[in-house]
Design a protein around this motif. Sequence first.
Motif, short mmCIF file in Angstrom:
data_model
loop_
_atom_site.label_atom_id
_atom_site.label_comp_id
_atom_site.label_asym_id
_atom_site.label_seq_id
_atom_site.Cartn_x
_atom_site.Cartn_y
_atom_site.Cartn_z
N VAL A 1 1.12 -1.00 0.03
CA VAL A 1 -0.03 0.04 0.10
C VAL A 1 1.05 0.91 0.13
CG1 VAL A 1 -2.09 1.00 1.14
CG2 VAL A 1 -1.83 -1.07 1.39
N VAL A 2 1.35 1.55 -0.94
CA VAL A 2 2.10 2.83 -1.15
C VAL A 2 1.03 4.59 -1.19
CG1 VAL A 2 3.41 3.56 -3.05
CG2 VAL A 2 3.22 1.46 -3.04
N PHE A 3 1.93 5.17 -0.31
CA PHE A 3 2.02 6.42 0.13
C PHE A 3 1.99 7.56 -0.76
CE2 PHE A 3 -0.77 3.49 2.99
CZ PHE A 3 -1.64 4.23 2.78
N GLU A 4 1.99 8.67 -0.48
CA GLU A 4 3.07 9.58 -1.29
C GLU A 4 3.58 10.37 -0.16
OE1 GLU A 4 2.68 11.54 -4.22
OE2 GLU A 4 2.69 13.67 -3.71
N ARG B 1 -3.66 -1.08 9.26
CA ARG B 1 -4.22 -0.71 7.74
C ARG B 1 -2.92 -2.16 6.95
NH1 ARG B 1 -4.86 -2.90 3.46
NH2 ARG B 1 -4.98 -2.69 1.41
N LYS C 1 -10.34 -3.21 -1.82
CA LYS C 1 -9.94 -2.53 -0.57
C LYS C 1 -10.73 -0.90 -0.83
CE LYS C 1 -6.41 -6.08 -1.73
NZ LYS C 1 -5.89 -5.64 -2.98
N PRO C 2 -9.41 -0.72 1.30
CA PRO C 2 -10.45 0.04 1.15
C PRO C 2 -10.21 1.65 0.50
CG PRO C 2 -8.77 -1.24 2.82
CD PRO C 2 -8.86 -1.73 1.27
N GLU C 3 -8.36 1.63 -0.06
CA GLU C 3 -8.08 2.81 -0.57
C GLU C 3 -9.24 2.67 -1.34
OE1 GLU C 3 -5.85 0.69 0.38
OE2 GLU C 3 -5.03 1.53 1.76
N GLY D 1 -2.93 6.24 -0.82
CA GLY D 1 -2.48 5.12 -1.44
C GLY D 1 -2.74 3.96 -2.08
#
Lengths: 337, 364
Positions: free
Chosen positions: A173-176, A189, B230-232, B312
């Motif tokens: 899960v990739v965030f900025e 998460r 997915k939650p995102e 995300g």
Amino acid sequence: MGNKETLAILATAVATMAASAHAGKLEDVRAAGELACGVSEGVPGFSNPNSEGVWTGLDADICRAVAAATLGDANAVRFVPLASKQKVLAVSSGQVDMTSRTTTWTMKRDSAEGVDFTSVVYYDGQGFMVRADAGVTSAKELDAATVCLTTGTTTELNMADFARANGLTLEPVVFEGKREAVEAYASGRCDALTTDASQLAAFRAGFASPSDHKILPEIISKEPLAPFVAHGDNQWKDVVTWVVYGLITAEELGVTQANVADMAASSANPDVQRLLGASGDTGGLLGLSNTWMADAISAIGNYGEIYERNLTATLGLERGVNALWSDGGILYAMPVR
Amino acid sequence: MVVVIAILYVLFSNTQENLAIRGIESGFAFLGHEAGLPIGDSLIDYSPTRSYGYAFLVGILNTLFVSVLAIVFSTLLGIVIGVARVSRNWLLARGAAIYVETLRNLPLLLTLFFIYTVVLAALPHPRDAIALSDGVFLSKRGFYLPRPVAEDGIGLFLGASAVALVLAVMFWRWAKSYKVRTGRSVSGLRGALAIFLALSGLAFLASGQPLTSELPVYQGFNFKGGLSIKPEFASLLIGLVLYTAAYVAENVRSGIQSVHAGQIEAANALGVSSGVVTRMVLLPQALRVTIPATTNDYASLVKNSSLAVAIGYPDMVSVGGTIIGQNGQAIEIIAMWMAVYLTINLIISLGMNMLNARVQLVER
């Protein structure tokens, strides 16, 4: 606005761009009277604003050392927080004069992306952090786990390589931003958080109960963290490189923030005399004043003091491989002479 | 014109020169290189051994997928709320007004963060997932559903369904022409639906029920098998729908209010039912005002989907940002972003303009 006016403004803009491209960075910094230094958006121990809004950490102190050596004033720094995917571009486009922000020295960045790395300030490696109650003792047991991480870094590639090499499926899960990634891990998460081991320790220290989280033993990559400057300005690259070597040399020679003035005045050691400008012309070689290192050390101390203040005292990180070569580590500064 | 071309030329050659001085590679060759980057949520089969170009395509599809779903749902929700705003029921009208004003005056990013963190905080760990029914689970890792699996005979069933669909459409058209010829009303829609369901249901049983499902099972760290949301993705979709629906609702409201009251009174005077008045008099005139404004909101929605990076979801901007981080080829990636957004928005305007042309007043 008339057509002619527009043209005139654009012509001036183009002319200014062309003109500014030719002056050296050192002259630019002197003319501006401040150093624009790119830092991370908040990694405790490396670069993080404290409660008064003052940037603290090893990376921030490197910026101050360069400002002290070039401008004679450690506070003449404008800190520019940069997200991971902006860092290279901010330097290659001249938005900042240099970057000191936990960036890994890689071949591709150094050769094809318009930046030059200076010298390593911290030898790091990527690790994984999980909840202590997850029942995991090795990163190789993370099959099917969800992992939080940040976009635009070597971290993503290392994780994918590690998963491929060990036949694991890891769901990213990739965030900025780093903060979002850490918060997503903290909220449950993700099963794991991955980034450089030093940063894992920093984030862990910031959790409400650090003992609920553990850092797994595998270090899956080499992450030599180094400041970098725009490609093509050799003088400026030399300045940043040798300020870092100077700080390490100062630790080797026992020159500290407290004794730097006495040592400059009375030390009989020729190495110390050269470093602090009592003899020779080490500053002149870089186009700086001869008290360049004396100014930097009296402002922020030597490498060991910077490390102790920012990493050992607050995060409990031992020196490890980042000890001096003479103490069993791999930190080795080229001779200042 | 000459001036513009000259300036563009200067800018272009200046950029090229600067790139060359700094030793930055340019061009699109990197798109063929192995990406090596992981993507968590992909509509098509993806692995890090695929190329950067393929990874970017995954991003484009994710952007399109969330945008299309958000446009459909925000339209439906927007119509409901817009109609509620002009309702004579005081409570309904006030509620809708509060909704519209709140959502329109909050930055979308804030709404997204709120939904993402609230959704996350409220849901349990997959170990203690909420089981809504057999094979349907809700947890911090998302919403897990049974995945339909095709068995032998699926071709037969699909063929039979297609035939049923054709028969249903034929009935619907016959009902329409019958009404025009005789003036007697036959419920075409309901009849067609009944024909379709009955025939395809029979075909399903006759072909030996060729559709089973794979249930998600909790195992180790997470659920395996099944379909997952997915939650995102869910947060982004919900955020976009709630936000855009507020704007669509305003368009619907203004459309309805733009219809002259005399038109409705005249229609009512003919004594037909209020449903017919709405369908034949109110809506055709309201749409003329509603559609052009809504086109803009759809375009904004597509652009707003780029806020996915903050929570995300691997949309085109998130994946492209990673590619910039790995290659430093910002100019190429930004050009690709611009090209894709421009294409999507041009297609939206084209479609909406065609729709608009159909509902405009035809003057004879």
